[in-house]
Design a protein around this motif. Sequence first.
Motif, mmCIF file in Angstrom:
data_model
loop_
_atom_site.group_PDB
_atom_site.id
_atom_site.type_symbol
_atom_site.label_atom_id
_atom_site.label_comp_id
_atom_site.label_asym_id
_atom_site.label_seq_id
_atom_site.Cartn_x
_atom_site.Cartn_y
_atom_site.Cartn_z
ATOM 1 N N GLY A 40 0.820 -1.213 0.000
ATOM 2 C CA GLY A 40 0.000 0.000 0.000
ATOM 3 C C GLY A 40 0.855 1.264 0.000
ATOM 4 O O GLY A 40 2.061 1.207 0.258
ATOM 5 N N ASP A 41 0.233 2.388 -0.256
ATOM 6 C CA ASP A 41 0.986 3.650 -0.296
ATOM 7 C C ASP A 41 1.641 3.957 1.049
ATOM 8 O O ASP A 41 2.819 4.304 1.127
ATOM 9 N N SER A 42 0.891 3.788 2.136
ATOM 10 C CA SER A 42 1.440 4.112 3.447
ATOM 11 C C SER A 42 2.545 3.125 3.836
ATOM 12 O O SER A 42 3.569 3.515 4.398
ATOM 13 N N THR A 43 2.324 1.846 3.526
ATOM 14 C CA THR A 43 3.320 0.826 3.863
ATOM 15 C C THR A 43 4.591 1.034 3.035
ATOM 16 O O THR A 43 5.703 0.840 3.520
ATOM 17 N N PHE A 44 4.419 1.443 1.764
ATOM 18 C CA PHE A 44 5.581 1.734 0.916
ATOM 19 C C PHE A 44 6.421 2.843 1.535
ATOM 20 O O PHE A 44 7.646 2.758 1.616
ATOM 21 N N LEU A 45 5.756 3.891 2.017
ATOM 22 C CA LEU A 45 6.486 5.014 2.610
ATOM 23 C C LEU A 45 7.059 4.642 3.976
ATOM 24 O O LEU A 45 8.060 5.200 4.415
ATOM 25 N N HIS A 46 6.435 3.674 4.654
ATOM 26 C CA HIS A 46 6.847 3.222 5.993
ATOM 27 C C HIS A 46 8.195 2.505 5.934
ATOM 28 O O HIS A 46 9.170 2.932 6.563
ATOM 29 N N THR A 47 8.266 1.411 5.173
ATOM 30 C CA THR A 47 9.527 0.667 5.091
ATOM 31 C C THR A 47 9.733 0.056 3.713
ATOM 32 O O THR A 47 10.619 -0.778 3.534
ATOM 33 N N GLY A 48 8.921 0.471 2.731
ATOM 34 C CA GLY A 48 9.056 -0.111 1.390
ATOM 35 C C GLY A 48 10.186 0.492 0.584
ATOM 36 O O GLY A 48 10.799 -0.193 -0.243
ATOM 37 N N ILE A 49 10.482 1.759 0.829
ATOM 38 C CA ILE A 49 11.456 2.464 -0.023
ATOM 39 C C ILE A 49 12.849 1.806 0.009
ATOM 40 O O ILE A 49 13.421 1.552 -1.045
ATOM 41 N N PRO A 50 13.399 1.489 1.204
ATOM 42 C CA PRO A 50 14.719 0.834 1.202
ATOM 43 C C PRO A 50 14.695 -0.493 0.439
ATOM 44 O O PRO A 50 15.675 -0.846 -0.233
ATOM 45 N N GLY A 51 13.574 -1.222 0.521
ATOM 46 C CA GLY A 51 13.468 -2.500 -0.195
ATOM 47 C C GLY A 51 13.473 -2.297 -1.696
ATOM 48 O O GLY A 51 14.077 -3.088 -2.442
ATOM 49 N N LEU A 52 12.803 -1.239 -2.150
ATOM 50 C CA LEU A 52 12.767 -0.959 -3.591
ATOM 51 C C LEU A 52 14.161 -0.559 -4.078
ATOM 52 O O LEU A 52 14.641 -1.043 -5.111
ATOM 53 N N LEU A 53 14.805 0.302 -3.325
ATOM 54 C CA LEU A 53 16.164 0.727 -3.662
ATOM 55 C C LEU A 53 17.095 -0.483 -3.740
ATOM 56 O O LEU A 53 17.893 -0.627 -4.671
ATOM 57 N N ASN A 54 16.939 -1.375 -2.777
ATOM 58 C CA ASN A 54 17.767 -2.579 -2.731
ATOM 59 C C ASN A 54 17.493 -3.504 -3.907
ATOM 60 O O ASN A 54 18.416 -4.098 -4.467
ATOM 61 N N ALA A 55 16.215 -3.603 -4.303
ATOM 62 C CA ALA A 55 15.853 -4.476 -5.426
ATOM 63 C C ALA A 55 16.506 -3.973 -6.708
ATOM 64 O O ALA A 55 17.061 -4.761 -7.490
ATOM 65 N N VAL A 56 16.462 -2.664 -6.921
ATOM 66 C CA VAL A 56 17.078 -2.084 -8.117
ATOM 67 C C VAL A 56 18.595 -2.258 -8.050
ATOM 68 O O VAL A 56 19.230 -2.718 -9.004
ATOM 69 N N TYR A 57 19.155 -1.921 -6.920
ATOM 70 C CA TYR A 57 20.612 -1.979 -6.723
ATOM 71 C C TYR A 57 21.156 -3.377 -7.017
ATOM 72 O O TYR A 57 22.191 -3.539 -7.647
ATOM 73 N N ASN A 58 20.388 -4.392 -6.583
ATOM 74 C CA ASN A 58 20.862 -5.766 -6.745
ATOM 75 C C ASN A 58 20.173 -6.519 -7.879
ATOM 76 O O ASN A 58 20.186 -7.747 -7.921
ATOM 77 N N SER A 59 19.535 -5.752 -8.789
ATOM 78 C CA SER A 59 18.977 -6.301 -10.025
ATOM 79 C C SER A 59 17.966 -7.428 -9.819
ATOM 80 O O SER A 59 18.095 -8.504 -10.392
ATOM 81 N N ALA A 60 16.967 -7.182 -9.008
ATOM 82 C CA ALA A 60 15.898 -8.174 -8.843
ATOM 83 C C ALA A 60 14.872 -7.965 -9.961
ATOM 84 O O ALA A 60 14.366 -6.856 -10.132
#
Lengths: 196, 603
Positions: B426-446
Amino acid sequence: MTEFDLVIVGVGGQGAILASDIVGKAAVNAGMPVMAAETHGMAQRGGSVENHVRLDCRYGSLIPRGRADAVLALEPAEALRAVDYLSPDGVIVVNTNPLLPITVLSGSADYPAVDDMLLELQGRCKRLVAVDADSLAVQAGHPLTTNVVMIGAVSSFLPLDVQSLEDSISSLVPPKTVDVNLAAFRLGRKAADTTD
Amino acid sequence: MSDNNVRYLLGNNAIALAINECNTDVVAGYPGTPSSEIIEYLARMKPKGHVEWSVNEKVAMEVAIGASWTGGRSVATMKHVGLNVASDPFMTLAYTGVKGGMLVISADDPGCHSSQNEQDSRRYAAFAQVPCLDPATPQEAYDMIAFAFEFSEMFETPVVFRPTTRICHGKSDIKLQTSAPTEHEIGFEKVPQRWVMLPAHARVRHQVLIDKQEEMAAALETSQWNRLEMVEGARLGIIASGVASVYSKEAINRLGVKASYLKIGAYPAPTGLIRELAGSVEKILVIEELEPVVEEIVRTITSGMEVEIHGKDVIPRYGELDLGTVELAVAGAAGLDYTGYTAPGTDIELPNRPPVMCPGCPHRGSYYAMKKAFGKDAIFPGDIGCYTLGVQMGTMDTCLCMGASITVSAGIYHAGETKPICCSIGDSTFLHTGIPGLLNAVYNSADITVTILDNRTTAMTGHQPNPSTGLTVLGDATFMVSLEDISRACGVELVLTTDPFDIATTIDTFKQAKEHKGTSVVISKQECIITARRRGIKLTPFCVDRDECRGCKACIKFGCPAIEFDPPEAEGEKGHSRIGNLCVGCGVCAQVCPFNAISEVET
């Protein structure tokens, strides 16, 4: 002796919290200690909702099974789901209009016949009051007053006077709807008095 | 007779009132059942101090810490699992201590009424060596707040306040106090030995923390939250904590059991009172919800004494307690022949009534399109919010904790899973702790697709605003963050936005994301139907044309509670769908129907 344990059940969206607030606030206005437990979170999502209201109580808010003096059910299947809370000497006040759960709508479960459920409830209590609250709510002036009709229907069993309950309703519902809600309360109270 | 100072209040409302009466300077929290209403009620009181919904619990804790170090009174409030997120600052806060009084409210949920676990916050308090208050009733919760602030200031320690669901969502007559206003001097003082936890300072502060334990325990022992009631000649002693103490008291009275009784509401548990009780009885029964926190202490204190201890051998270590369970344990300890109540049971089988996504919920369209585009064999990791109900649509294969959808997806991909992976958050959950996970996914080519179910609010906990709503807790306008911009800033190359009420476009959007190599983001954006309707947006409802309906049940399988099915009236017929008065007019079922049998009601 004014100790009275009331379980109020229904479906999210039916106004079970307002119903227990009416009773709880009426008790406080009458100077009576009260403990209540509410289901939050599922209120707008169609799940089963269960509130406990313990009048003249200084302990915990949860009513144990077999101990409730009354079960007030805004929906018949929810009455049966909650009937284990009722004392064998207790009263069931039930709205006879079903609300079908998604499991029934989608065809993965069946909804029992209302008459069968009423018969079962009858065998589990000292007195069963079955009320067509949906029709009475419409008669009172608004279909959303079903919960207040049901408070009217259970009111004569509660250790609270009519005035405290009506004052409580007037203070809790939106100002423009006070008359409709008081009409709903009175229709419910009358219906219960004339039901065998 | 009615008393002007007595009001019928929700536990969380009483807690909020007490916080406001204590002239609290900063209150920060993240919504989570059963804690959310504390900040909501507080905001409605228009307090003098600052109140905020923070983006997550760690942030809330640190905001409250900053305020305390500046001399202000502060509160960080959250649900029990929120304290996991905030545990990093919390554990070291115990070393630094506080300046202005600071409360950490961690609302526990025994029975998992609306939580992914039922951890016991008393353990956290003990772990951090911080005092903990555990209210037995909403009234006690209200009364404890002022004490907690004073205690916090006296010992320069944060205080954990641990109400449970029955306190937060209990209502009772609350007697309000009139407290004298307190003054706190605001101003940040530079004291590196206190506020800069370099190893050299941390070693010193750890010792300070340990050294003050005894004094704090002594002060709590004699506080009003613990109460020993000795009964002359009683051979049984009952020790009960928090909400279990009112169940225990009622059980003792109802069963007429002769027992000395110790009620515990403050931790560290009162060792002197426990020793006094243990010295006078032959047997002790410890009654507490969840973890054996008190029982372990009782066993330690009584080792070598001739007293028999019972606790978790007769009281479950999981789930919520109630009077029935406690009565059985008390009767057993007292040697009474009491079996409790056995319900007669019924032969009628009742249909389950699980909570469902509302009629017109945008998540239903998002999930329908997601499944169409990715296929039912794809992997659909999920997250925490209303959309976790997607488990009913087969689009929720995992749910662990806030923000874990994206990171778990990446792990599934890196493990070598070759099926397509599309997670939702969800939007709130993404802003809560989703952003580092997204950054990490891109960084490590998931190679995964991340769907942000953007309904413009924190819906599950009662529609609290968040940074993408553009409103503060007080309803004031503020910067509205763009989820698209954040995703692009994390390095996501394909960021697509779609309206889940437009099914064909949303399916195409998901297909594009599925084809993309690397991390893609689909923002499925449509306001929560509840907030939309509260704003006055009313759409025309839909209906089924019985002549066109072939009874295929495609709309029924879509799972909207507004759509019912009328079974066939005669043999050879197929029956018809019918749209009831719950319809709010999202129109998605009309797009799902293969026979164009659903259209707007003509007005």
